[in-house]
Scaffold this motif. Structure first.
Motif, PDB file in Angstrom:
ATOM      1  N   ASN A 277       0.834  -1.209   0.000  1.00  0.00           N
ATOM      2  CA  ASN A 277       0.000   0.000   0.000  1.00  0.00           C
ATOM      3  C   ASN A 277       0.865   1.255   0.000  1.00  0.00           C
ATOM      4  O   ASN A 277       0.584   2.210  -0.733  1.00  0.00           O
ATOM      5  N   ARG A 278       1.901   1.247   0.836  1.00  0.00           N
ATOM      6  CA  ARG A 278       2.788   2.433   0.903  1.00  0.00           C
ATOM      7  C   ARG A 278       3.445   2.669  -0.454  1.00  0.00           C
ATOM      8  O   ARG A 278       3.486   3.793  -0.943  1.00  0.00           O
ATOM      9  N   ALA A 279       3.950   1.606  -1.058  1.00  0.00           N
ATOM     10  CA  ALA A 279       4.614   1.740  -2.365  1.00  0.00           C
ATOM     11  C   ALA A 279       3.610   2.209  -3.415  1.00  0.00           C
ATOM     12  O   ALA A 279       3.921   3.073  -4.239  1.00  0.00           O
ATOM     13  N   PHE A 280       2.405   1.671  -3.366  1.00  0.00           N
ATOM     14  CA  PHE A 280       1.369   2.056  -4.333  1.00  0.00           C
ATOM     15  C   PHE A 280       1.034   3.540  -4.200  1.00  0.00           C
ATOM     16  O   PHE A 280       0.942   4.266  -5.204  1.00  0.00           O
ATOM     17  N   ARG A 281       0.860   4.002  -2.952  1.00  0.00           N
ATOM     18  CA  ARG A 281       0.504   5.418  -2.751  1.00  0.00           C
ATOM     19  C   ARG A 281       1.584   6.337  -3.284  1.00  0.00           C
ATOM     20  O   ARG A 281       1.312   7.360  -3.905  1.00  0.00           O
ATOM     21  N   PHE A 282       2.833   5.931  -3.069  1.00  0.00           N
ATOM     22  CA  PHE A 282       3.958   6.724  -3.579  1.00  0.00           C
ATOM     23  C   PHE A 282       3.946   6.728  -5.114  1.00  0.00           C
ATOM     24  O   PHE A 282       4.062   7.776  -5.751  1.00  0.00           O
ATOM     25  N   LEU A 283       3.764   5.548  -5.681  1.00  0.00           N
ATOM     26  CA  LEU A 283       3.824   5.395  -7.136  1.00  0.00           C
ATOM     27  C   LEU A 283       2.735   6.203  -7.836  1.00  0.00           C
ATOM     28  O   LEU A 283       2.980   6.843  -8.862  1.00  0.00           O
TER      29      LEU A 283
ATOM     30  N   GLU B  17      -1.479  -8.171  -1.644  1.00  0.00           N
ATOM     31  CA  GLU B  17      -0.722  -7.515  -2.713  1.00  0.00           C
ATOM     32  C   GLU B  17      -1.643  -6.609  -3.507  1.00  0.00           C
ATOM     33  O   GLU B  17      -2.847  -6.557  -3.235  1.00  0.00           O
ATOM     34  N   ILE B  18      -1.059  -5.896  -4.480  1.00  0.00           N
ATOM     35  CA  ILE B  18      -1.851  -5.001  -5.334  1.00  0.00           C
ATOM     36  C   ILE B  18      -1.535  -5.355  -6.784  1.00  0.00           C
ATOM     37  O   ILE B  18      -0.362  -5.526  -7.137  1.00  0.00           O
ATOM     38  N   ALA B  19      -2.577  -5.465  -7.605  1.00  0.00           N
ATOM     39  CA  ALA B  19      -2.363  -5.776  -9.023  1.00  0.00           C
ATOM     40  C   ALA B  19      -2.659  -4.536  -9.865  1.00  0.00           C
ATOM     41  O   ALA B  19      -3.631  -3.820  -9.619  1.00  0.00           O
ATOM     42  N   LEU B  20      -1.786  -4.307 -10.842  1.00  0.00           N
ATOM     43  CA  LEU B  20      -1.892  -3.134 -11.717  1.00  0.00           C
ATOM     44  C   LEU B  20      -1.997  -3.591 -13.162  1.00  0.00           C
ATOM     45  O   LEU B  20      -1.544  -4.689 -13.515  1.00  0.00           O
ATOM     46  N   GLY B  21      -2.555  -2.713 -13.996  1.00  0.00           N
ATOM     47  CA  GLY B  21      -2.651  -3.015 -15.420  1.00  0.00           C
ATOM     48  C   GLY B  21      -1.273  -3.192 -16.040  1.00  0.00           C
ATOM     49  O   GLY B  21      -0.302  -2.541 -15.633  1.00  0.00           O
ATOM     50  N   LYS B  22      -1.195  -4.064 -17.030  1.00  0.00           N
ATOM     51  CA  LYS B  22       0.117  -4.428 -17.582  1.00  0.00           C
ATOM     52  C   LYS B  22       0.719  -3.348 -18.473  1.00  0.00           C
ATOM     53  O   LYS B  22       1.871  -3.463 -18.896  1.00  0.00           O
ATOM     54  N   GLU B  23      -0.034  -2.270 -18.756  1.00  0.00           N
ATOM     55  CA  GLU B  23       0.500  -1.192 -19.605  1.00  0.00           C
ATOM     56  C   GLU B  23       1.503  -0.314 -18.851  1.00  0.00           C
ATOM     57  O   GLU B  23       2.105   0.589 -19.416  1.00  0.00           O
TER      58      GLU B  23
ATOM     59  N   SER C   2      12.084   1.782  -5.515  1.00  0.00           N
ATOM     60  CA  SER C   2      13.202   0.905  -5.129  1.00  0.00           C
ATOM     61  C   SER C   2      13.511   0.966  -3.629  1.00  0.00           C
ATOM     62  O   SER C   2      14.137   0.053  -3.086  1.00  0.00           O
ATOM     63  N   ASP C   3      13.062   2.024  -2.944  1.00  0.00           N
ATOM     64  CA  ASP C   3      13.335   2.106  -1.501  1.00  0.00           C
ATOM     65  C   ASP C   3      12.327   1.330  -0.658  1.00  0.00           C
ATOM     66  O   ASP C   3      12.508   1.186   0.549  1.00  0.00           O
ATOM     67  N   PHE C   4      11.278   0.851  -1.287  1.00  0.00           N
ATOM     68  CA  PHE C   4      10.268   0.095  -0.531  1.00  0.00           C
ATOM     69  C   PHE C   4      10.626  -1.394  -0.540  1.00  0.00           C
ATOM     70  O   PHE C   4      11.268  -1.876  -1.472  1.00  0.00           O
ATOM     71  N   ASP C   5      10.176  -2.075   0.502  1.00  0.00           N
ATOM     72  CA  ASP C   5      10.505  -3.495   0.619  1.00  0.00           C
ATOM     73  C   ASP C   5       9.473  -4.348  -0.157  1.00  0.00           C
ATOM     74  O   ASP C   5       8.825  -5.227   0.406  1.00  0.00           O
ATOM     75  N   VAL C   6       9.333  -3.993  -1.429  1.00  0.00           N
ATOM     76  CA  VAL C   6       8.384  -4.718  -2.289  1.00  0.00           C
ATOM     77  C   VAL C   6       9.065  -4.984  -3.627  1.00  0.00           C
ATOM     78  O   VAL C   6      10.124  -4.416  -3.918  1.00  0.00           O
ATOM     79  N   GLU C   7       8.445  -5.808  -4.437  1.00  0.00           N
ATOM     80  CA  GLU C   7       8.940  -5.973  -5.804  1.00  0.00           C
ATOM     81  C   GLU C   7       7.773  -5.954  -6.780  1.00  0.00           C
ATOM     82  O   GLU C   7       6.631  -6.221  -6.415  1.00  0.00           O
ATOM     83  N   LEU C   8       8.106  -5.622  -8.021  1.00  0.00           N
ATOM     84  CA  LEU C   8       7.097  -5.627  -9.080  1.00  0.00           C
ATOM     85  C   LEU C   8       7.320  -6.861  -9.932  1.00  0.00           C
ATOM     86  O   LEU C   8       8.442  -7.111 -10.381  1.00  0.00           O
TER      87      LEU C   8
END
Ligand SMILES: O=C(O)COP(=O)(O)O
Ligand SMILES: [Mg+2]
Length: 227
Positions: free
Chosen positions: A95-101, A117-123, A134-140
């Motif tokens: 959520n934190r990474a998503f809000r930043f993004l 997790e959060i799913a985003l459109g592939k575009e 990159s500073d968040f503890d997540v991966e895409l």
């Protein structure tokens, strides 16, 4: 050691859904379903392992006819048939990474009720998004069907370990079949990791076996080869 050594030894199969059981338009291969049912009748246990949301995974599993646990949300959730859910991921950092993004770039979020997790459109411009968070503890992870923001320590591989223990099996009892980068840990933890031919080269390199055929035809090929 030849693959025939695995024949009659493997007790279970973990199958990815999109791009493996389905084609690129998400149409399920009915011959592959028939083949799965044939080995289920012989006692082979079948687990679906997917990046999809849990209710979708459960629905596909029910319609195929498996009563086993499902691995959903890329391993964030393992759900047993009676609805008992094992939550292996934590959505807060996603959520934190998503809000930043979303402050930085335009993104299209899936309107579903994911727990881990959060799913985003592939575009999405994935390389740009990766740099931004990159500073968040997540991966895409890009599956070709969606881009997932997931915790680094969540994977279908860990989900399969949990599912196997709930089934009184070991992960080494499983053949795992997948098509994309969200399957890499799944293929690595299983006794035999199989990449379908429509997989990216990185997945093929991580696999013990690469199918000659693509999508559902490859599931049939893998089943015929290993069971
Ligand atoms: O959810 C996705 O993006 C792809 O789903 P899959 O893991 O079943 O291929
Ligand atoms: Mg897939």
């Amino acid at each position: 050691m030849g693959y025939f050594c695995f024949r009659d030894k493997m007790k279970a199969i973990a199958v990815d859904i999109d791009g493996t059981l389905t084609d690129e338009e998400r149409k399920i291969n009915l011959d592959a379903v028939r083949e799965i049912r044939r080995i289920m009748d012989k006692g082979v246990r079948v687990v679906l392992a997917t990046g999809n949301i849990t209710c979708f995974a459960r629905s596909v599993s029910t319609m195929i006819g498996t009563n086993e646990p499902v691995v959903a949300e890329n391993g964030g959730i393992v759900e047993v048939k009676d609805g008992e859910k094992h939550v292996l991921g934590d959505k807060r950092e996603c959520n934190r990474a998503f809000r930043f993004l979303r402050e930085e770039i335009e993104i299209n979020r899936f309107n579903d009720d994911r727990k881990t997790e959060i799913a985003l459109g592939k575009e999405l411009d994935i390389e740009k998004a990766r740099r931004l968070i990159s500073d968040f503890d997540v991966e895409l992870v890009d599956t070709g069907f969606a881009v997932h923001i997931k915790c680094k320590d969540v994977s279908k591989g860990k989900g399969l370990v949990k599912a196997a223990s709930l089934m009184d099996l070991d992960v080494s009892d499983f053949i795992a079949v997948g098509d994309s980068m969200n399957d890499i840990e799944l293929l690595k933890v299983a006794g035999v990791g199989v990449a379908v031919n429509n997989s990216p080269s990185q997945l093929k390199k991580a696999a013990d076996h690469v199918c000659r055929s693509e999508f559902g035809e490859a599931v049939i090929e893998a089943i015929d080869y290993f069971f």
